[in-house]
Design a protein around this motif. Structure first.
Motif, PDB file in Angstrom:
ATOM      1  N   LEU A 106     -16.393 -14.181 -20.181  1.00  0.00           N
ATOM      2  CA  LEU A 106     -16.347 -15.530 -19.606  1.00  0.00           C
ATOM      3  C   LEU A 106     -17.701 -16.182 -19.815  1.00  0.00           C
ATOM      4  CD1 LEU A 106     -15.091 -17.782 -17.778  1.00  0.00           C
ATOM      5  CD2 LEU A 106     -16.076 -16.546 -15.823  1.00  0.00           C
ATOM      6  N   LEU A 107     -17.710 -17.389 -20.341  1.00  0.00           N
ATOM      7  CA  LEU A 107     -18.933 -18.179 -20.486  1.00  0.00           C
ATOM      8  C   LEU A 107     -18.917 -19.284 -19.436  1.00  0.00           C
ATOM      9  CD1 LEU A 107     -21.532 -19.001 -22.078  1.00  0.00           C
ATOM     10  CD2 LEU A 107     -20.047 -20.406 -23.516  1.00  0.00           C
ATOM     11  N   ILE A 108     -19.973 -19.373 -18.637  1.00  0.00           N
ATOM     12  CA  ILE A 108     -20.092 -20.428 -17.635  1.00  0.00           C
ATOM     13  C   ILE A 108     -21.220 -21.363 -18.054  1.00  0.00           C
ATOM     14  CG2 ILE A 108     -20.515 -21.000 -15.213  1.00  0.00           C
ATOM     15  CD1 ILE A 108     -19.545 -18.245 -14.432  1.00  0.00           C
ATOM     16  N   THR A 158     -13.576 -28.311 -13.529  1.00  0.00           N
ATOM     17  CA  THR A 158     -14.823 -27.864 -14.153  1.00  0.00           C
ATOM     18  C   THR A 158     -15.677 -27.112 -13.137  1.00  0.00           C
ATOM     19  OG1 THR A 158     -16.025 -29.873 -13.524  1.00  0.00           O
ATOM     20  CG2 THR A 158     -14.789 -29.926 -15.613  1.00  0.00           C
ATOM     21  N   LEU A 159     -16.869 -26.739 -13.560  1.00  0.00           N
ATOM     22  CA  LEU A 159     -17.800 -26.064 -12.655  1.00  0.00           C
ATOM     23  C   LEU A 159     -18.123 -26.943 -11.449  1.00  0.00           C
ATOM     24  CD1 LEU A 159     -19.599 -23.554 -12.177  1.00  0.00           C
ATOM     25  CD2 LEU A 159     -21.437 -24.782 -13.372  1.00  0.00           C
ATOM     26  N   GLU A 168     -12.456 -25.958  -5.468  1.00  0.00           N
ATOM     27  CA  GLU A 168     -11.406 -25.518  -6.391  1.00  0.00           C
ATOM     28  C   GLU A 168     -11.536 -24.014  -6.607  1.00  0.00           C
ATOM     29  OE1 GLU A 168      -8.209 -25.899  -7.820  1.00  0.00           O
ATOM     30  OE2 GLU A 168      -9.004 -27.910  -8.272  1.00  0.00           O
ATOM     31  N   LYS A 169     -10.420 -23.315  -6.740  1.00  0.00           N
ATOM     32  CA  LYS A 169     -10.461 -21.878  -6.988  1.00  0.00           C
ATOM     33  C   LYS A 169     -10.973 -21.608  -8.401  1.00  0.00           C
ATOM     34  CE  LYS A 169      -7.034 -20.082  -3.766  1.00  0.00           C
ATOM     35  NZ  LYS A 169      -8.043 -19.224  -3.128  1.00  0.00           N
ATOM     36  N   ALA A 170     -11.725 -20.521  -8.552  1.00  0.00           N
ATOM     37  CA  ALA A 170     -12.319 -20.200  -9.846  1.00  0.00           C
ATOM     38  C   ALA A 170     -11.256 -20.038 -10.921  1.00  0.00           C
ATOM     39  CB  ALA A 170     -13.153 -18.926  -9.722  1.00  0.00           C
ATOM     40  N   GLU A 171     -10.145 -19.420 -10.575  1.00  0.00           N
ATOM     41  CA  GLU A 171      -9.077 -19.188 -11.538  1.00  0.00           C
ATOM     42  C   GLU A 171      -8.569 -20.490 -12.147  1.00  0.00           C
ATOM     43  OE1 GLU A 171      -7.196 -16.922 -13.915  1.00  0.00           O
ATOM     44  OE2 GLU A 171      -7.934 -15.822 -12.159  1.00  0.00           O
ATOM     45  N   ALA A 205     -16.108 -24.870 -17.877  1.00  0.00           N
ATOM     46  CA  ALA A 205     -16.826 -25.990 -18.481  1.00  0.00           C
ATOM     47  C   ALA A 205     -17.800 -26.628 -17.501  1.00  0.00           C
ATOM     48  CB  ALA A 205     -15.829 -27.039 -18.973  1.00  0.00           C
ATOM     49  N   SER A 206     -18.857 -27.178 -18.072  1.00  0.00           N
ATOM     50  CA  SER A 206     -19.770 -27.992 -17.281  1.00  0.00           C
ATOM     51  C   SER A 206     -19.164 -29.380 -17.090  1.00  0.00           C
ATOM     52  CB  SER A 206     -21.132 -28.076 -17.965  1.00  0.00           C
ATOM     53  OG  SER A 206     -22.057 -28.763 -17.151  1.00  0.00           O
TER      54      SER A 206
END
Length: 252
Positions: A35-37, A58-59, A67-70, A83-84
């Motif tokens: 995973l890329l953040i 988005t982030l 918002e849930k991370a998933e 995504a940023s």
């Protein structure tokens, strides 16, 4: 247990985003779940990975809209991306004004951590709450530096930030290594800076990566094409170097 790696250096122009994207891509090519953040409001990692910003979570939504991370994960061809967002260009006032402000990212991402072998965080080119959040969540830090007269600028400030993180919010954080970027082996300046690294390494209690990343023309072309260097031309010197860097990361 996943390894969370922050690629950090608040100085701009040292290839931090290029390093984060290519490490993430190559680890995925090696069969790891990645995973890329992208935590930088300029959205460069997001753009290179061709992730969406409009009409998706988005982030920003993850950190500040509950918002849930998933729901914020975009599944790309090789790896996943959070995504940023342009709204993250000035995030300092968005974080809670209490003791929890430095743990926002860690708490928000905890539920997805075990889904991945590696989580790579591209950090902003500045000191501040976003960088501190990334370091609080991370297990380790890769510090790219360039071999030029200004390549070591700000290293002392980064040390203060990392040291404060280790003292107050993440005592297990370690610096995996210093990565020499845009390296030109035959230049006297590169050799001089390489020879001057021991003091920096002592400061961070780390080592320099054996692999030095050379910059070739295909690296710039890959950026224009919104691709990793490996995907653009796996036989070019930069692609080979980043591949070896990932092998070092796996071995450390």
């Amino acid at each position: 247990m996943s390894r969370v790696i922050a690629v950090a250096n608040q100085k701009g122009g040292i290839g931090k985003t290029t390093t984060a994207v290519n490490i993430a891509y190559d680890l995925a090519e090696m069969g790891r779940r990645v995973l890329l953040i992208d935590t930088d409001g300029q959205c460069n990692s997001t753009d290179t990975c061709r992730a969406r910003v409009e009409g998706v979570a988005t982030l920003y939504d993850l950190l500040f809209e509950h918002e849930k991370a998933e729901e914020c994960i975009q599944h790309m061809e090789k790896l996943d991306v959070i995504a940023s967002d342009k709204l993250l260009k000035n995030p300092e006032t968005k974080f809670p004004d209490d003791a929890t402000r430095l743990f926002t990212m860690r708490d928000a991402c905890e539920e997805i951590r075990e889904q991945y072998d590696f989580i790579v965080i591209d950090t902003p080119p500045s000191l501040g709450c976003m960088l501190s959040n990334a370091l609080t969540f991370a297990d380790e830090v890769v510090i790219p530096v360039t071999c030029d007269r200004y390549g070591m600028e700000g290293i002392n400030d980064l040390y203060v930030t990392i040291n404060a993180t280790k003292k107050y919010t993440n005592r297990n954080l370690r610096v995996t290594g210093v990565l020499l970027n845009k390296y030109k082996e035959r230049t006297t300046l590169c050799r001089e800076i390489s020879n001057g690294l021991p003091e920096v390494l002592k400061m961070f209690d780390t080592t320099v990566f054996d692999t030095k990343v050379r910059e070739c023309e295909d690296c710039k072309k890959a950026q224009s094409a919104r691709m990793s260097v490996q995907a653009y031309n796996s036989s070019c010197s930069t692609a080979k170097d980043y591949w070896r860097v990932c092998e070092e990361i796996i071995g450390r």
